[in-house]
Enzyme design. Structure first.
Site, PDB file in Angstrom:
ATOM      1  CD  GLU A 150     -27.838 -71.875  38.680  1.00  0.00           C
ATOM      2  OE1 GLU A 150     -28.737 -72.675  38.438  1.00  0.00           O
ATOM      3  OE2 GLU A 150     -27.816 -71.180  39.706  1.00  0.00           O
ATOM      4  CG  ASP A 166     -31.586 -78.340  39.545  1.00  0.00           C
ATOM      5  OD1 ASP A 166     -32.067 -78.558  40.671  1.00  0.00           O
ATOM      6  OD2 ASP A 166     -31.653 -77.229  38.993  1.00  0.00           O
TER       7      ASP A 166
END
Length: 397
Positions: A150, A166
């Site tokens: 990210e 996640d």
């Protein structure tokens, strides 16, 4: 799936931009961040599978969602449907094993996905892109080996991380070449760390090995985060109850002191449990926020009963509590957050997923839960005037 980490990166980037605006006097000291910067992708995985790369996110200048091609050119997603419709093929052919390829990334808040052997299936609803959700057994990406990094790139610089918020899957490291020419990186595992992580989960009692997902042929693909483990029933919902109960019991007679801002040591909040609720007061004795006893879902997700709005009181207190619960430091230290990682994950009831990841990263840093950046234990690189970014796909063994 972008909910917590994405907002945190955007908040950090926005705060930096605001600080830059307030502090700039006279001509700027350095050139503005260009519209795109190079991202060098190196495939050291040792795998012979075809590699596919995707750069997806939100264009910061317009707020539109879309994808960028290898040249960094933005393409807005078309309208989706209900049921979801196939998204345009946004894949970029990645480098073969032992090779490198440089693409350009634009001013985005987004993700760089990569997958081995198969392209990732993306779909569009009327609300935008549907991210892979492999905790759902019917997700079309369930048996695809993939991962992502990210990032936020804006006028104040680059924030780039490796994330396991996640799931833990295909190993990689991130890096940035700073304006002075030096390079910093993070996210790399120790030798044997990839297989060692899965072995540690299997050896941990209490169902932690149930987080591991495999293909029908037995190939290990990933481990889900404990949040998804609780949501899917892989982990019992009671997995954190004993520790939470002990914390609530202790602070019925002891004060928990939270100093949420490292640069503001005088700003403190004081927590005590009364009537089953932890109330926090400020230095004047006024109650500023309160928390119901959290469950495992709230602890692992840093949400629900530990919600952390982007404010200056509840959010900072909540993120500190969340870190203390995941690291199991609230009983050993009534002054939070802990400055050192020496006492993290020492209790038998803890986030063993996060523990196993941090133990196996070369620099001890990771994003194993949403607020793993409390105390700067996150795997993040940043520079205000980056020359180049790096994504290095590491060996699995």
């Amino acid at each position: 799936m972008l909910r917590t980490l994405r907002s945190r990166l955007a908040t950090a980037a926005g705060a930096a931009a605001l600080a830059g605006t307030l502090l700039t006097l006279g001509p700027p000291a350095q050139a503005a961040v260009p519209d795109t910067i190079p991202l060098k992708i190196t495939n050291n995985s040792g795998r012979g599978d075809a590699l596919y790369v995707y750069n997806l996110g939100t264009q910061l200048s317009t707020g539109r969602q879309g994808w960028a091609d290898a040249n960094g050119t933005f393409h807005a997603w078309p309208a989706g449907g209900n049921p979801p419709t196939p998204a345009p093929d946004a894949s970029i052919p990645g480098p073969a094993a032992g090779q490198s390829k440089t693409i350009r990334i634009p001013k985005f808040s987004g993700r760089v996905y990569f997958s081995y052997g198969q392209k990732i299936v993306f779909r569009l609803t009327t609300g935008g892109l549907v991210q892979p959700a492999v905790q759902n057994p019917s997700d079309p990406n369930r048996n695809i080996l993939f991962n992502w990094s990210e990032y936020t790139l804006n006028d104040s610089g680059l924030w780039l991380n490796s994330t396991q918020v996640d799931m833990f899957s295909a190993p990689y490291a991130v890096g940035v070449q700073r304006s002075d020419g030096s390079t910093v990186s993070t996210g790399r595992l120790k030798p044997g760390g990839y297989n060692g992580f899965f072995a540690a989960l299997r050896a941990q009692s209490g169902g932690w090995g149930n987080l591991i997902q495999t293909r029908p042929d037995g190939t290990v693909l990933r481990a889900l985060s404990p949040l998804y483990g609780v949501e899917t029933g892989a982990l019992p919902r009671s997995v954190m109850d004993d520790y939470v109960d002990r914390v609530w019991q202790k602070y019925a007679t002891t004060t928990l002191t939270v100093t949420p801002f490292a640069d503001q040591p005088a700003t403190k909040y004081f927590g005590r449990v009364a009537g089953g609720v932890m109330n926090f007061t400020n230095s004047a004795g006024a109650v500023v926020t309160s928390f119901q006893k959290p469950d495992a879902d709230s602890v692992f997700g840093c949400h629900r009963l530990l919600d952390a709005p982007n404010d200056l009181v509840r959010g900072p207190i909540s993120r500190t509590l969340c870190a203390g619960f995941n690291r199991s430091t609230l009983l050993s230290n009534p002054n939070q957050p802990d400055a050192s990682s020496a006492n993290f994950y020492r209790d038998a009831v803890t986030n063993h997923y996060a523990r196993a990841i941090h133990e196996r990263t070369a620099d001890g840093k990771a994003y194993a839960f949403a607020f793993d950046d409390v105390g700067h234990h996150e795997s993040l690189v940043h520079d205000g005037s980056p020359r180049q970014a790096y994504l290095t796909l590491d060996p699995f063994s």
